[in-house]
Design a protein around this motif. Structure first.
Motif, PDB file in Angstrom:
ATOM      1  N   SER A  11      23.868   8.928  -4.705  1.00  0.00           N
ATOM      2  CA  SER A  11      25.098   9.185  -3.965  1.00  0.00           C
ATOM      3  C   SER A  11      25.913   7.910  -3.852  1.00  0.00           C
ATOM      4  CB  SER A  11      24.778   9.715  -2.569  1.00  0.00           C
ATOM      5  OG  SER A  11      24.094  10.948  -2.629  1.00  0.00           O
ATOM      6  N   VAL A  12      27.198   8.045  -4.067  1.00  0.00           N
ATOM      7  CA  VAL A  12      28.084   6.895  -4.016  1.00  0.00           C
ATOM      8  C   VAL A  12      29.443   7.341  -3.493  1.00  0.00           C
ATOM      9  CG1 VAL A  12      28.881   7.205  -6.392  1.00  0.00           C
ATOM     10  CG2 VAL A  12      28.973   4.927  -5.341  1.00  0.00           C
ATOM     11  N   GLN A  13      30.140   6.445  -2.844  1.00  0.00           N
ATOM     12  CA  GLN A  13      31.477   6.753  -2.360  1.00  0.00           C
ATOM     13  C   GLN A  13      32.494   6.665  -3.489  1.00  0.00           C
ATOM     14  OE1 GLN A  13      32.180   4.068   0.953  1.00  0.00           O
ATOM     15  NE2 GLN A  13      31.297   5.531   2.393  1.00  0.00           N
ATOM     16  N   ALA A  14      33.572   7.396  -3.333  1.00  0.00           N
ATOM     17  CA  ALA A  14      34.640   7.355  -4.320  1.00  0.00           C
ATOM     18  C   ALA A  14      35.074   5.913  -4.561  1.00  0.00           C
ATOM     19  CB  ALA A  14      35.817   8.195  -3.854  1.00  0.00           C
ATOM     20  N   GLY A  15      35.273   5.597  -5.830  1.00  0.00           N
ATOM     21  CA  GLY A  15      35.634   4.244  -6.204  1.00  0.00           C
ATOM     22  C   GLY A  15      34.452   3.370  -6.559  1.00  0.00           C
ATOM     23  N   GLY A  16      33.260   3.846  -6.270  1.00  0.00           N
ATOM     24  CA  GLY A  16      32.064   3.087  -6.558  1.00  0.00           C
ATOM     25  C   GLY A  16      31.596   3.249  -7.985  1.00  0.00           C
ATOM     26  N   SER A  17      30.444   2.652  -8.277  1.00  0.00           N
ATOM     27  CA  SER A  17      29.905   2.659  -9.632  1.00  0.00           C
ATOM     28  C   SER A  17      28.431   3.030  -9.643  1.00  0.00           C
ATOM     29  CB  SER A  17      30.061   1.278 -10.280  1.00  0.00           C
ATOM     30  OG  SER A  17      31.410   0.896 -10.386  1.00  0.00           O
ATOM     31  N   LEU A  18      28.007   3.587 -10.754  1.00  0.00           N
ATOM     32  CA  LEU A  18      26.607   3.878 -11.010  1.00  0.00           C
ATOM     33  C   LEU A  18      26.342   3.655 -12.489  1.00  0.00           C
ATOM     34  CD1 LEU A  18      25.885   7.214  -9.078  1.00  0.00           C
ATOM     35  CD2 LEU A  18      24.914   4.977  -8.566  1.00  0.00           C
ATOM     36  N   ARG A  19      25.118   3.291 -12.810  1.00  0.00           N
ATOM     37  CA  ARG A  19      24.710   3.211 -14.198  1.00  0.00           C
ATOM     38  C   ARG A  19      23.515   4.120 -14.415  1.00  0.00           C
ATOM     39  NH1 ARG A  19      22.296  -1.949 -17.527  1.00  0.00           N
ATOM     40  NH2 ARG A  19      20.558  -1.504 -16.092  1.00  0.00           N
ATOM     41  N   VAL A  79      19.498   4.663 -23.577  1.00  0.00           N
ATOM     42  CA  VAL A  79      20.927   4.948 -23.630  1.00  0.00           C
ATOM     43  C   VAL A  79      21.469   4.855 -22.216  1.00  0.00           C
ATOM     44  CG1 VAL A  79      22.698   6.608 -24.273  1.00  0.00           C
ATOM     45  CG2 VAL A  79      20.601   6.436 -25.625  1.00  0.00           C
ATOM     46  N   TYR A  80      22.620   4.239 -22.072  1.00  0.00           N
ATOM     47  CA  TYR A  80      23.199   4.029 -20.756  1.00  0.00           C
ATOM     48  C   TYR A  80      24.545   4.732 -20.622  1.00  0.00           C
ATOM     49  CZ  TYR A  80      19.897   0.118 -20.779  1.00  0.00           C
ATOM     50  OH  TYR A  80      18.766  -0.664 -20.874  1.00  0.00           O
ATOM     51  N   LEU A  81      24.880   5.050 -19.396  1.00  0.00           N
ATOM     52  CA  LEU A  81      26.219   5.508 -19.071  1.00  0.00           C
ATOM     53  C   LEU A  81      26.669   4.728 -17.845  1.00  0.00           C
ATOM     54  CD1 LEU A  81      28.525   7.484 -19.764  1.00  0.00           C
ATOM     55  CD2 LEU A  81      27.590   8.996 -18.000  1.00  0.00           C
ATOM     56  N   GLN A  82      27.556   3.779 -18.070  1.00  0.00           N
ATOM     57  CA  GLN A  82      28.127   3.022 -16.973  1.00  0.00           C
ATOM     58  C   GLN A  82      29.320   3.794 -16.433  1.00  0.00           C
ATOM     59  OE1 GLN A  82      27.149  -0.013 -15.522  1.00  0.00           O
ATOM     60  NE2 GLN A  82      28.702   0.569 -14.021  1.00  0.00           N
ATOM     61  N   MET A  83      29.291   4.105 -15.162  1.00  0.00           N
ATOM     62  CA  MET A  83      30.331   4.905 -14.535  1.00  0.00           C
ATOM     63  C   MET A  83      31.006   4.078 -13.454  1.00  0.00           C
ATOM     64  SD  MET A  83      28.417   8.608 -14.241  1.00  0.00           S
ATOM     65  CE  MET A  83      27.275   8.023 -12.991  1.00  0.00           C
ATOM     66  N   ASN A  84      32.279   3.819 -13.635  1.00  0.00           N
ATOM     67  CA  ASN A  84      33.065   3.056 -12.681  1.00  0.00           C
ATOM     68  C   ASN A  84      34.176   3.927 -12.108  1.00  0.00           C
ATOM     69  OD1 ASN A  84      31.569   0.677 -13.275  1.00  0.00           O
ATOM     70  ND2 ASN A  84      32.939   0.211 -14.994  1.00  0.00           N
ATOM     71  N   GLY A 112      17.780  15.858 -16.262  1.00  0.00           N
ATOM     72  CA  GLY A 112      18.975  15.604 -15.482  1.00  0.00           C
ATOM     73  C   GLY A 112      18.757  14.683 -14.302  1.00  0.00           C
ATOM     74  N   THR A 113      19.837  14.062 -13.883  1.00  0.00           N
ATOM     75  CA  THR A 113      19.843  13.236 -12.688  1.00  0.00           C
ATOM     76  C   THR A 113      21.132  13.525 -11.924  1.00  0.00           C
ATOM     77  OG1 THR A 113      19.631  10.962 -11.836  1.00  0.00           O
ATOM     78  CG2 THR A 113      20.903  11.245 -13.865  1.00  0.00           C
ATOM     79  N   GLN A 114      21.009  13.699 -10.633  1.00  0.00           N
ATOM     80  CA  GLN A 114      22.145  14.111  -9.814  1.00  0.00           C
ATOM     81  C   GLN A 114      23.030  12.932  -9.452  1.00  0.00           C
ATOM     82  OE1 GLN A 114      23.109  17.239  -8.776  1.00  0.00           O
ATOM     83  NE2 GLN A 114      24.907  16.274  -7.829  1.00  0.00           N
ATOM     84  N   VAL A 115      24.322  13.133  -9.608  1.00  0.00           N
ATOM     85  CA  VAL A 115      25.322  12.164  -9.181  1.00  0.00           C
ATOM     86  C   VAL A 115      26.232  12.850  -8.175  1.00  0.00           C
ATOM     87  CG1 VAL A 115      27.322  10.781  -9.856  1.00  0.00           C
ATOM     88  CG2 VAL A 115      25.276  10.834 -11.307  1.00  0.00           C
ATOM     89  N   THR A 116      26.332  12.274  -6.999  1.00  0.00           N
ATOM     90  CA  THR A 116      27.167  12.834  -5.954  1.00  0.00           C
ATOM     91  C   THR A 116      28.157  11.777  -5.492  1.00  0.00           C
ATOM     92  OG1 THR A 116      25.383  14.288  -5.198  1.00  0.00           O
ATOM     93  CG2 THR A 116      27.217  13.923  -3.691  1.00  0.00           C
ATOM     94  N   VAL A 117      29.428  12.108  -5.574  1.00  0.00           N
ATOM     95  CA  VAL A 117      30.492  11.189  -5.179  1.00  0.00           C
ATOM     96  C   VAL A 117      31.235  11.799  -4.006  1.00  0.00           C
ATOM     97  CG1 VAL A 117      32.497   9.875  -5.918  1.00  0.00           C
ATOM     98  CG2 VAL A 117      30.711  10.460  -7.571  1.00  0.00           C
ATOM     99  N   SER A 118      31.291  11.082  -2.912  1.00  0.00           N
ATOM    100  CA  SER A 118      31.942  11.575  -1.714  1.00  0.00           C
ATOM    101  C   SER A 118      33.164  10.759  -1.353  1.00  0.00           C
ATOM    102  CB  SER A 118      30.958  11.572  -0.540  1.00  0.00           C
ATOM    103  OG  SER A 118      30.493  10.270  -0.268  1.00  0.00           O
TER     104      SER A 118
END
Length: 118
Positions: A11-19, A79-84, A112-118
């Protein structure tokens, strides 16, 4: 056989990043395309990013261009996915996928892996 295991979601706030990371194991020599897909509740699965032959070419969904980057480290079998600049609409289950050169579509999938952006 081929196994794909995703990690890095959360879980990450809007504007944040995850890899996100995708560990690839098994017989990998025939895998030419790698990709990241996502699926949100009530929506169809969509391709987010793909990478060909370790980086010869890449492709991205219009919605993530300039924000996401796919990369591949063959030495680490990852394999990576950098998400900014994450947005709430990026919330989804993210899946790593692989395709053999001779196959018409992606045939190997992680859980799968869950990504939640709030």
């Amino acid at each position: 056989h081929v196994q794909l295991v995703e990690s890095g979601g959360g879980s990450v706030q809007a504007g944040g990043s995850l890899r996100l990371s995708c560990a690839v194991s098994g017989y990998t020599y025939s895998l030419t395309y790698m990709g990241w897909f996502r699926q949100a509740p009530g929506k169809e699965r969509e391709a987010v990013a793909t990478i060909y032959a370790g980086g010869i070419s890449t492709s991205y969904a219009d919605s993530v261009k300039g924000r996401f980057t796919i990369s591949q480290d063959n030495a680490k079998n990852t394999v990576y996915l950098q998400m900014n600049s994450l947005k709430p609409e990026d919330t989804a289950m993210y899946y790593c996928a692989a395709r053999q050169y001779s196959d018409p579509d992606f045939g190997y999938w992680g859980r799968g892996t869950q990504v939640t952006v709030s």
